[in-house]
Design an enzyme around this catalytic site. Sequence first.
Site, PDB file in Angstrom:
ATOM      1  NE  ARG A  15      -3.039   0.311   3.248  1.00  0.00           N
ATOM      2  CZ  ARG A  15      -2.503   0.816   4.362  1.00  0.00           C
ATOM      3  NH1 ARG A  15      -2.056   2.061   4.397  1.00  0.00           N
ATOM      4  NH2 ARG A  15      -2.407   0.080   5.459  1.00  0.00           N
ATOM      5  CE1 TYR A  43     -14.971  10.455 -17.414  1.00  0.00           C
ATOM      6  CE2 TYR A  43     -14.838  10.580 -15.034  1.00  0.00           C
ATOM      7  CZ  TYR A  43     -15.052   9.856 -16.185  1.00  0.00           C
ATOM      8  OH  TYR A  43     -15.347   8.520 -16.096  1.00  0.00           O
ATOM      9  CG  ASP A  96      -8.372  15.161 -16.420  1.00  0.00           C
ATOM     10  OD1 ASP A  96      -7.681  14.569 -17.270  1.00  0.00           O
ATOM     11  OD2 ASP A  96      -9.361  14.651 -15.877  1.00  0.00           O
ATOM     12  CE  LYS A 132     -11.315   7.034 -19.684  1.00  0.00           C
ATOM     13  NZ  LYS A 132     -11.636   8.309 -19.106  1.00  0.00           N
TER      14      LYS A 132
HETATM   15  C1  LIG Z   1     -12.079   8.762 -17.831  1.00  0.00           C
HETATM   16  C2  LIG Z   1     -11.692  10.089 -17.336  1.00  0.00           C
HETATM   17  C3  LIG Z   1     -11.525  10.335 -15.968  1.00  0.00           C
HETATM   18  C4  LIG Z   1     -11.787   9.287 -14.910  1.00  0.00           C
HETATM   19  O1  LIG Z   1     -10.893   8.224 -15.008  1.00  0.00           O
HETATM   20  P1  LIG Z   1     -11.226   6.718 -14.525  1.00  0.00           P
HETATM   21  O2  LIG Z   1      -9.957   6.013 -14.862  1.00  0.00           O
HETATM   22  O3  LIG Z   1     -12.408   6.250 -15.295  1.00  0.00           O
HETATM   23  O4  LIG Z   1     -11.497   6.779 -13.067  1.00  0.00           O
HETATM   24  C5  LIG Z   1     -11.103  11.593 -15.588  1.00  0.00           C
HETATM   25  N1  LIG Z   1     -10.889  12.569 -16.497  1.00  0.00           N
HETATM   26  C6  LIG Z   1     -11.055  12.368 -17.814  1.00  0.00           C
HETATM   27  C7  LIG Z   1     -10.790  13.483 -18.766  1.00  0.00           C
HETATM   28  C8  LIG Z   1     -11.469  11.130 -18.280  1.00  0.00           C
HETATM   29  O5  LIG Z   1     -11.643  10.954 -19.588  1.00  0.00           O
END
Ligand SMILES: *Cc1c(COP(=O)(O)O)cnc(C)c1O
Length: 425
Positions: A78, A131, A214, A239
Amino acid sequence: MWDKTAKKRIGEHEVRPESLMMSYGYAPQFSEGAVKPPIFQTSTFAFESAEEGKAFFEIAYGLREKGPREEIGLIYSRLNNPGLEILEDRLTIWDGAEASAAFESGMAAINTTVFTFLRPGDVVVFSEPIYGGTEYLFHTILPEFGIETVGFSARKGMEGLNRVLDEGDRRGRLRMIFLETPANPTNELVDIQGCVEVARASGSEARPALVAVDNTFLGPVFQHPLKLGADLVLYSLTKYVGGHSDLIAGACLGSAELIGQVKVTRTFFGSMAGPWTGWLLIRSMETLKLRMTSQMKNARHVANFLTDHPKVAEVHYLGNLGEGDPGYEIYRKQCLSPGAMISFEVVGGEAEAFRLLNALKLVKLAVSLGGTESLAEHPGTMTHSDIPPDDRLEMGITPAMIRLSVGIEHPDDIIADLAQALEQV
Ligand SMILES: *Cc1c(COP(=O)(O)O)cnc(C)c1O
Protein backbone atom coordinates in the site's frame (compact mmCIF):
# COMPACT_ATOMS: atom_id res chain seq x y z
CA MET A 1 24.06 2.23 -5.99
CA TRP A 2 22.58 2.10 -9.48
CA ASP A 3 21.64 5.57 -10.70
CA LYS A 4 18.51 5.54 -12.84
CA THR A 5 19.06 9.12 -14.05
CA ALA A 6 22.29 8.00 -15.81
CA LYS A 7 20.17 6.18 -18.42
CA LYS A 8 18.75 9.48 -19.70
CA ARG A 9 22.04 10.25 -21.52
CA ILE A 10 24.46 8.44 -23.80
CA GLY A 11 27.50 10.64 -23.33
CA GLU A 12 26.25 14.08 -24.31
CA HIS A 13 23.32 12.67 -26.26
CA GLU A 14 19.93 13.01 -24.58
CA VAL A 15 17.77 9.89 -24.94
CA ARG A 16 14.18 10.63 -25.98
CA PRO A 17 11.10 9.65 -23.98
CA GLU A 18 9.94 6.89 -26.38
CA SER A 19 13.34 5.19 -26.05
CA LEU A 20 13.31 5.41 -22.26
CA MET A 21 9.95 3.58 -22.11
CA MET A 22 11.76 0.24 -22.47
CA SER A 23 14.46 0.85 -19.87
CA TYR A 24 14.07 3.74 -17.47
CA GLY A 25 13.73 2.86 -13.80
CA TYR A 26 14.57 -0.84 -14.17
CA ALA A 27 17.76 -2.87 -14.61
CA PRO A 28 17.72 -6.60 -15.45
CA GLN A 29 20.23 -7.35 -12.69
CA PHE A 30 17.46 -6.55 -10.20
CA SER A 31 15.54 -9.66 -11.28
CA GLU A 32 17.65 -12.62 -12.46
CA GLY A 33 18.53 -10.82 -15.71
CA ALA A 34 14.90 -10.63 -16.84
CA VAL A 35 14.73 -8.09 -19.68
CA LYS A 36 11.20 -7.15 -18.63
CA PRO A 37 10.30 -6.24 -15.06
CA PRO A 38 8.40 -9.06 -13.37
CA ILE A 39 5.10 -8.53 -11.55
CA PHE A 40 5.89 -8.10 -7.89
CA GLN A 41 2.70 -9.79 -6.73
CA THR A 42 3.26 -9.44 -3.01
CA SER A 43 1.57 -7.56 -0.20
CA THR A 44 4.59 -7.30 2.09
CA PHE A 45 8.42 -7.28 1.97
CA ALA A 46 10.89 -9.09 4.25
CA PHE A 47 13.45 -6.94 6.10
CA GLU A 48 17.05 -8.17 6.29
CA SER A 49 17.19 -7.23 9.97
CA ALA A 50 15.09 -5.60 12.66
CA GLU A 51 17.39 -2.57 12.41
CA GLU A 52 16.60 -2.25 8.69
CA GLY A 53 12.85 -2.48 9.39
CA LYS A 54 13.22 0.27 11.99
CA ALA A 55 15.15 2.48 9.54
CA PHE A 56 12.58 1.98 6.75
CA PHE A 57 9.74 3.03 9.04
CA GLU A 58 11.66 6.07 10.30
CA ILE A 59 11.95 7.31 6.71
CA ALA A 60 8.44 6.28 5.62
CA TYR A 61 6.82 8.01 8.61
CA GLY A 62 9.12 11.06 8.46
CA LEU A 63 10.52 10.41 11.96
CA ARG A 64 13.99 11.56 10.80
CA GLU A 65 15.66 12.99 7.68
CA LYS A 66 16.77 10.60 4.93
CA GLY A 67 20.56 10.01 4.86
CA PRO A 68 22.44 11.11 1.70
CA ARG A 69 22.58 7.55 0.24
CA GLU A 70 19.39 6.26 1.80
CA GLU A 71 16.40 5.18 -0.36
CA ILE A 72 12.84 4.65 0.82
CA GLY A 73 12.79 0.93 1.60
CA LEU A 74 10.12 -1.55 0.56
CA ILE A 75 7.70 -2.20 3.42
CA TYR A 76 4.17 -3.02 2.27
CA SER A 77 2.46 -2.68 -1.12
CA ARG A 78 0.00 0.00 0.00
CA LEU A 79 3.05 2.28 0.54
CA ASN A 80 5.21 1.19 -2.39
CA ASN A 81 5.98 -1.75 -4.66
CA PRO A 82 8.88 -2.14 -7.14
CA GLY A 83 6.53 -2.38 -10.15
CA LEU A 84 4.65 0.73 -9.08
CA GLU A 85 7.95 2.59 -8.68
CA ILE A 86 9.08 1.63 -12.20
CA LEU A 87 5.72 2.81 -13.58
CA GLU A 88 5.92 6.08 -11.65
CA ASP A 89 9.48 6.75 -12.81
CA ARG A 90 8.47 6.20 -16.45
CA LEU A 91 5.37 8.37 -16.09
CA THR A 92 7.51 11.35 -15.10
CA ILE A 93 9.47 11.25 -18.39
CA TRP A 94 6.96 12.60 -20.92
CA ASP A 95 5.75 15.48 -18.75
CA GLY A 96 9.17 16.33 -17.36
CA ALA A 97 7.80 15.87 -13.82
CA GLU A 98 9.96 15.39 -10.73
CA ALA A 99 7.65 12.73 -9.36
CA SER A 100 4.40 10.90 -9.93
CA ALA A 101 1.90 8.79 -8.00
CA ALA A 102 -0.13 6.02 -9.65
CA PHE A 103 -3.68 5.10 -8.65
CA GLU A 104 -6.21 2.37 -9.27
CA SER A 105 -8.39 4.79 -11.28
CA GLY A 106 -8.39 8.30 -12.70
CA MET A 107 -11.08 9.25 -10.17
CA ALA A 108 -8.90 7.87 -7.33
CA ALA A 109 -6.06 10.12 -8.57
CA ILE A 110 -8.35 13.14 -8.70
CA ASN A 111 -10.07 12.70 -5.35
CA THR A 112 -6.88 11.72 -3.48
CA THR A 113 -5.19 14.86 -4.89
CA VAL A 114 -8.13 17.11 -4.11
CA PHE A 115 -8.39 15.83 -0.52
CA THR A 116 -4.63 16.32 -0.09
CA PHE A 117 -4.73 20.04 -0.83
CA LEU A 118 -8.26 21.33 -0.12
CA ARG A 119 -9.59 22.19 3.33
CA PRO A 120 -12.86 23.74 4.60
CA GLY A 121 -13.07 27.41 3.58
CA ASP A 122 -10.97 26.91 0.42
CA VAL A 123 -12.28 27.74 -3.05
CA VAL A 124 -11.76 25.52 -6.10
CA VAL A 125 -12.63 26.90 -9.53
CA PHE A 126 -12.97 24.47 -12.43
CA SER A 127 -13.48 24.69 -16.18
CA GLU A 128 -16.71 23.33 -17.67
CA PRO A 129 -17.58 21.00 -19.33
CA ILE A 130 -15.52 18.61 -17.23
CA TYR A 131 -15.43 14.82 -16.83
CA GLY A 132 -18.71 13.64 -15.22
CA GLY A 133 -17.03 12.02 -12.21
CA THR A 134 -15.04 15.18 -11.49
CA GLU A 135 -18.19 17.27 -11.92
CA TYR A 136 -19.99 15.13 -9.30
CA LEU A 137 -17.04 15.30 -6.90
CA PHE A 138 -16.92 19.10 -7.20
CA HIS A 139 -20.65 19.84 -7.30
CA THR A 140 -21.90 17.32 -4.76
CA ILE A 141 -19.18 15.89 -2.52
CA LEU A 142 -16.69 18.72 -1.84
CA PRO A 143 -19.33 21.28 -0.72
CA GLU A 144 -20.35 18.81 2.03
CA PHE A 145 -16.83 19.24 3.40
CA GLY A 146 -17.11 23.04 3.47
CA ILE A 147 -15.16 23.53 0.24
CA GLU A 148 -16.61 26.11 -2.14
CA THR A 149 -16.62 24.90 -5.74
CA VAL A 150 -17.43 27.08 -8.74
CA GLY A 151 -17.40 26.23 -12.43
CA PHE A 152 -16.45 28.60 -15.24
CA SER A 153 -17.22 28.07 -18.90
CA ALA A 154 -14.25 26.92 -20.98
CA ARG A 155 -15.87 28.87 -23.84
CA LYS A 156 -15.61 32.14 -21.90
CA GLY A 157 -11.98 31.39 -20.99
CA MET A 158 -10.01 33.86 -18.84
CA GLU A 159 -12.90 36.31 -18.80
CA GLY A 160 -15.16 33.60 -17.35
CA LEU A 161 -12.53 32.62 -14.78
CA ASN A 162 -11.97 36.21 -13.63
CA ARG A 163 -15.70 36.82 -13.39
CA VAL A 164 -16.35 33.90 -11.00
CA LEU A 165 -13.34 34.91 -8.89
CA ASP A 166 -14.58 38.49 -8.52
CA GLU A 167 -18.23 37.59 -7.97
CA GLY A 168 -17.96 35.94 -4.57
CA ASP A 169 -14.80 37.79 -3.53
CA ARG A 170 -13.04 34.46 -3.95
CA ARG A 171 -9.48 35.39 -4.95
CA GLY A 172 -7.99 35.37 -1.44
CA ARG A 173 -9.50 31.96 -0.67
CA LEU A 174 -8.65 30.40 -4.03
CA ARG A 175 -6.70 27.18 -3.40
CA MET A 176 -7.05 25.40 -6.74
CA ILE A 177 -7.86 26.04 -10.39
CA PHE A 178 -8.78 22.70 -11.92
CA LEU A 179 -8.75 22.50 -15.71
CA GLU A 180 -9.61 20.02 -18.35
CA THR A 181 -8.24 21.10 -21.71
CA PRO A 182 -9.19 20.18 -24.37
CA ALA A 183 -12.64 19.96 -22.79
CA ASN A 184 -14.65 16.78 -23.12
CA PRO A 185 -16.57 16.46 -25.46
CA THR A 186 -16.44 19.90 -27.12
CA ASN A 187 -12.64 20.21 -27.56
CA GLU A 188 -12.80 23.77 -26.18
CA LEU A 189 -9.34 24.95 -25.02
CA VAL A 190 -8.45 26.70 -21.78
CA ASP A 191 -5.28 28.83 -21.58
CA ILE A 192 -3.07 27.00 -19.06
CA GLN A 193 -0.49 29.82 -18.76
CA GLY A 194 -3.28 32.36 -18.32
CA CYS A 195 -4.69 30.31 -15.43
CA VAL A 196 -1.22 30.01 -13.87
CA GLU A 197 -0.91 33.82 -13.89
CA VAL A 198 -4.31 34.17 -12.21
CA ALA A 199 -3.36 31.55 -9.60
CA ARG A 200 -0.06 33.28 -8.77
CA ALA A 201 -1.95 36.52 -8.13
CA SER A 202 -4.54 34.77 -5.91
CA GLY A 203 -4.64 32.64 -2.77
CA SER A 204 -2.58 33.52 0.30
CA GLU A 205 1.00 32.97 1.39
CA ALA A 206 -0.05 30.17 3.71
CA ARG A 207 -2.37 28.58 1.15
CA PRO A 208 -1.13 29.42 -2.36
CA ALA A 209 -3.42 28.67 -5.30
CA LEU A 210 -2.43 25.57 -7.29
CA VAL A 211 -3.19 24.86 -10.95
CA ALA A 212 -4.17 21.25 -11.64
CA VAL A 213 -4.71 20.07 -15.23
CA ASP A 214 -6.50 16.88 -16.23
CA ASN A 215 -4.30 15.99 -19.21
CA THR A 216 -6.09 12.78 -20.23
CA PHE A 217 -7.11 13.91 -23.74
CA LEU A 218 -3.75 15.02 -25.21
CA GLY A 219 -1.15 13.89 -22.73
CA PRO A 220 1.33 12.73 -22.00
CA VAL A 221 2.68 12.81 -25.58
CA PHE A 222 1.01 15.94 -27.03
CA GLN A 223 0.61 18.38 -24.10
CA HIS A 224 2.84 19.15 -21.10
CA PRO A 225 1.10 21.47 -18.60
CA LEU A 226 3.93 21.38 -16.03
CA LYS A 227 6.22 23.00 -18.61
CA LEU A 228 3.64 25.80 -18.90
CA GLY A 229 3.73 26.43 -15.15
CA ALA A 230 0.94 24.17 -13.88
CA ASP A 231 1.56 22.59 -10.46
CA LEU A 232 -0.18 19.25 -10.91
CA VAL A 233 -1.10 17.04 -13.86
CA LEU A 234 -3.75 14.35 -13.56
CA TYR A 235 -4.48 11.38 -15.76
CA SER A 236 -7.00 8.73 -16.31
CA LEU A 237 -4.42 6.14 -17.41
CA THR A 238 -7.45 4.07 -18.42
CA LYS A 239 -7.48 6.04 -21.68
CA TYR A 240 -4.45 6.66 -23.94
CA VAL A 241 -1.71 5.50 -21.56
CA GLY A 242 -3.33 2.11 -20.88
CA GLY A 243 -4.55 2.32 -24.45
CA HIS A 244 -6.17 -1.10 -24.86
CA SER A 245 -9.46 -0.59 -22.97
CA ASP A 246 -8.50 -3.40 -20.60
CA LEU A 247 -7.66 -1.64 -17.33
CA ILE A 248 -8.67 1.24 -15.04
CA ALA A 249 -5.92 3.44 -13.55
CA GLY A 250 -4.86 7.03 -12.89
CA ALA A 251 -1.92 9.23 -11.94
CA CYS A 252 -0.92 12.57 -10.46
CA LEU A 253 2.37 14.25 -11.48
CA GLY A 254 4.22 17.30 -10.19
CA SER A 255 7.11 18.44 -7.99
CA ALA A 256 8.65 15.95 -5.54
CA GLU A 257 7.27 18.07 -2.70
CA LEU A 258 3.64 18.11 -3.86
CA ILE A 259 3.64 14.46 -4.93
CA GLY A 260 5.17 13.51 -1.58
CA GLN A 261 2.08 15.00 0.06
CA VAL A 262 -0.24 13.22 -2.37
CA LYS A 263 1.49 9.90 -1.60
CA VAL A 264 0.91 10.35 2.14
CA THR A 265 -2.83 10.72 1.48
CA ARG A 266 -2.72 7.77 -0.93
CA THR A 267 -1.13 5.58 1.74
CA PHE A 268 -4.03 6.24 4.10
CA PHE A 269 -6.80 6.24 1.45
CA GLY A 270 -5.37 3.02 0.01
CA SER A 271 -6.01 4.24 -3.54
CA MET A 272 -2.72 3.07 -5.14
CA ALA A 273 -2.62 0.94 -8.30
CA GLY A 274 -2.11 -2.79 -7.74
CA PRO A 275 0.85 -4.80 -9.12
CA TRP A 276 -1.05 -6.29 -12.08
CA THR A 277 -2.48 -2.94 -13.23
CA GLY A 278 0.98 -1.40 -12.86
CA TRP A 279 2.58 -4.13 -14.95
CA LEU A 280 0.01 -3.76 -17.75
CA LEU A 281 0.68 -0.02 -17.80
CA ILE A 282 4.46 -0.51 -18.02
CA ARG A 283 3.82 -2.73 -21.04
CA SER A 284 1.39 -0.23 -22.58
CA MET A 285 3.80 2.67 -22.24
CA GLU A 286 6.29 1.01 -24.60
CA THR A 287 3.88 1.61 -27.51
CA LEU A 288 2.30 4.83 -26.23
CA LYS A 289 3.86 7.17 -28.77
CA LEU A 290 3.28 4.74 -31.66
CA ARG A 291 -0.38 4.38 -30.78
CA MET A 292 -1.05 8.07 -30.15
CA THR A 293 0.72 9.05 -33.36
CA SER A 294 -1.23 6.51 -35.41
CA GLN A 295 -4.52 7.61 -33.80
CA MET A 296 -3.70 11.27 -34.45
CA LYS A 297 -3.01 10.57 -38.16
CA ASN A 298 -6.22 8.56 -38.52
CA ALA A 299 -8.20 11.34 -36.85
CA ARG A 300 -6.99 13.82 -39.48
CA HIS A 301 -8.42 11.60 -42.26
CA VAL A 302 -11.67 11.00 -40.39
CA ALA A 303 -12.09 14.70 -39.62
CA ASN A 304 -11.56 15.61 -43.29
CA PHE A 305 -14.24 13.10 -44.29
CA LEU A 306 -16.72 14.40 -41.69
CA THR A 307 -16.03 18.06 -42.46
CA ASP A 308 -16.95 17.53 -46.12
CA HIS A 309 -20.01 15.36 -45.47
CA PRO A 310 -23.44 16.93 -46.24
CA LYS A 311 -25.10 15.17 -43.28
CA VAL A 312 -22.58 16.57 -40.79
CA ALA A 313 -23.47 20.04 -39.51
CA GLU A 314 -20.41 20.78 -37.36
CA VAL A 315 -17.04 19.17 -36.55
CA HIS A 316 -15.18 19.99 -33.32
CA TYR A 317 -11.59 18.93 -33.91
CA LEU A 318 -8.44 20.78 -32.88
CA GLY A 319 -6.86 20.16 -36.29
CA ASN A 320 -9.58 22.29 -37.92
CA LEU A 321 -8.65 25.40 -35.92
CA GLY A 322 -7.26 28.12 -38.13
CA GLU A 323 -5.96 31.65 -37.71
CA GLY A 324 -8.73 33.89 -36.40
CA ASP A 325 -10.58 31.05 -34.62
CA PRO A 326 -10.96 31.58 -30.89
CA GLY A 327 -8.69 28.94 -29.41
CA TYR A 328 -6.15 28.96 -32.22
CA GLU A 329 -3.57 31.00 -30.28
CA ILE A 330 -4.01 28.78 -27.23
CA TYR A 331 -3.66 25.72 -29.44
CA ARG A 332 -0.37 27.04 -30.85
CA LYS A 333 0.90 27.78 -27.35
CA GLN A 334 0.09 24.55 -25.55
CA CYS A 335 -0.78 21.64 -27.87
CA LEU A 336 1.79 19.67 -29.86
CA SER A 337 -0.85 17.96 -32.03
CA PRO A 338 -4.65 17.85 -32.43
CA GLY A 339 -4.85 14.37 -30.88
CA ALA A 340 -7.54 11.88 -31.85
CA MET A 341 -10.76 13.03 -30.20
CA ILE A 342 -13.41 14.37 -32.57
CA SER A 343 -16.94 15.41 -31.79
CA PHE A 344 -19.39 16.25 -34.51
CA GLU A 345 -23.03 17.15 -34.94
CA VAL A 346 -25.18 15.38 -37.48
CA VAL A 347 -27.87 17.30 -39.36
CA GLY A 348 -30.94 16.74 -37.15
CA GLY A 349 -31.10 15.84 -33.47
CA GLU A 350 -31.01 12.91 -31.07
CA ALA A 351 -32.97 10.56 -33.36
CA GLU A 352 -30.55 11.11 -36.25
CA ALA A 353 -27.52 10.74 -33.98
CA PHE A 354 -28.93 7.48 -32.60
CA ARG A 355 -29.57 6.14 -36.10
CA LEU A 356 -25.93 6.68 -36.95
CA LEU A 357 -24.70 5.09 -33.71
CA ASN A 358 -26.97 2.05 -34.15
CA ALA A 359 -25.73 1.48 -37.71
CA LEU A 360 -22.00 1.33 -36.89
CA LYS A 361 -20.36 -2.00 -37.75
CA LEU A 362 -16.63 -1.53 -37.00
CA VAL A 363 -16.64 1.41 -34.60
CA LYS A 364 -18.01 0.28 -31.23
CA LEU A 365 -20.79 2.09 -29.41
CA ALA A 366 -19.23 2.61 -25.99
CA VAL A 367 -18.07 5.32 -23.61
CA SER A 368 -14.37 5.70 -22.71
CA LEU A 369 -11.68 6.68 -25.21
CA GLY A 370 -8.04 6.46 -26.15
CA GLY A 371 -7.98 2.71 -26.84
CA THR A 372 -6.72 0.92 -29.95
CA GLU A 373 -10.30 0.49 -31.20
CA SER A 374 -12.47 3.38 -32.38
CA LEU A 375 -15.36 4.18 -30.04
CA ALA A 376 -18.42 6.39 -30.53
CA GLU A 377 -20.95 7.62 -27.97
CA HIS A 378 -23.71 10.21 -27.47
CA PRO A 379 -22.57 12.70 -24.78
CA GLY A 380 -26.03 14.26 -24.30
CA THR A 381 -27.66 11.01 -23.11
CA MET A 382 -24.58 9.11 -21.92
CA THR A 383 -21.37 10.64 -20.48
CA HIS A 384 -22.89 14.08 -19.90
CA SER A 385 -26.52 13.10 -19.20
CA ASP A 386 -26.55 14.28 -15.57
CA ILE A 387 -25.78 17.89 -16.52
CA PRO A 388 -29.03 19.95 -16.49
CA PRO A 389 -30.24 20.29 -20.14
CA ASP A 390 -29.90 24.10 -20.24
CA ASP A 391 -26.34 23.98 -18.90
CA ARG A 392 -25.54 21.23 -21.37
CA LEU A 393 -26.68 23.34 -24.31
CA GLU A 394 -24.82 26.34 -22.92
CA MET A 395 -21.64 24.21 -22.95
CA GLY A 396 -22.28 23.33 -26.59
CA ILE A 397 -23.33 19.71 -26.02
CA THR A 398 -26.29 19.41 -28.40
CA PRO A 399 -28.64 16.41 -28.95
CA ALA A 400 -27.07 15.96 -32.42
CA MET A 401 -23.53 15.56 -31.02
CA ILE A 402 -21.52 12.35 -31.29
CA ARG A 403 -18.12 11.90 -29.69
CA LEU A 404 -15.61 9.78 -31.55
CA SER A 405 -12.36 8.36 -30.17
CA VAL A 406 -10.33 7.38 -33.23
CA GLY A 407 -8.38 4.11 -32.93
CA ILE A 408 -5.52 2.49 -34.85
CA GLU A 409 -7.59 0.69 -37.51
CA HIS A 410 -6.93 1.54 -41.17
CA PRO A 411 -8.42 5.02 -41.67
CA ASP A 412 -10.28 3.92 -44.83
CA ASP A 413 -12.11 1.27 -42.79
CA ILE A 414 -13.20 3.77 -40.13
CA ILE A 415 -14.36 6.14 -42.87
CA ALA A 416 -16.22 3.36 -44.73
CA ASP A 417 -18.08 2.52 -41.53
CA LEU A 418 -18.98 6.15 -40.82
CA ALA A 419 -20.03 6.63 -44.46
CA GLN A 420 -22.52 3.75 -44.38
CA ALA A 421 -23.79 4.78 -40.93
CA LEU A 422 -24.29 8.39 -42.09
CA GLU A 423 -26.57 7.07 -44.84
CA GLN A 424 -29.00 6.17 -42.04
CA VAL A 425 -29.18 9.80 -40.87
C1 LIG B 1 -12.08 8.76 -17.83
C2 LIG B 1 -11.69 10.09 -17.34
C3 LIG B 1 -11.53 10.34 -15.97
C4 LIG B 1 -11.79 9.29 -14.91
O1 LIG B 1 -10.89 8.22 -15.01
P1 LIG B 1 -11.23 6.72 -14.52
O2 LIG B 1 -9.96 6.01 -14.86
O3 LIG B 1 -12.41 6.25 -15.30
O4 LIG B 1 -11.50 6.78 -13.07
C5 LIG B 1 -11.10 11.59 -15.59
N1 LIG B 1 -10.89 12.57 -16.50
C6 LIG B 1 -11.05 12.37 -17.81
C7 LIG B 1 -10.79 13.48 -18.77
C8 LIG B 1 -11.47 11.13 -18.28
O5 LIG B 1 -11.64 10.95 -19.59
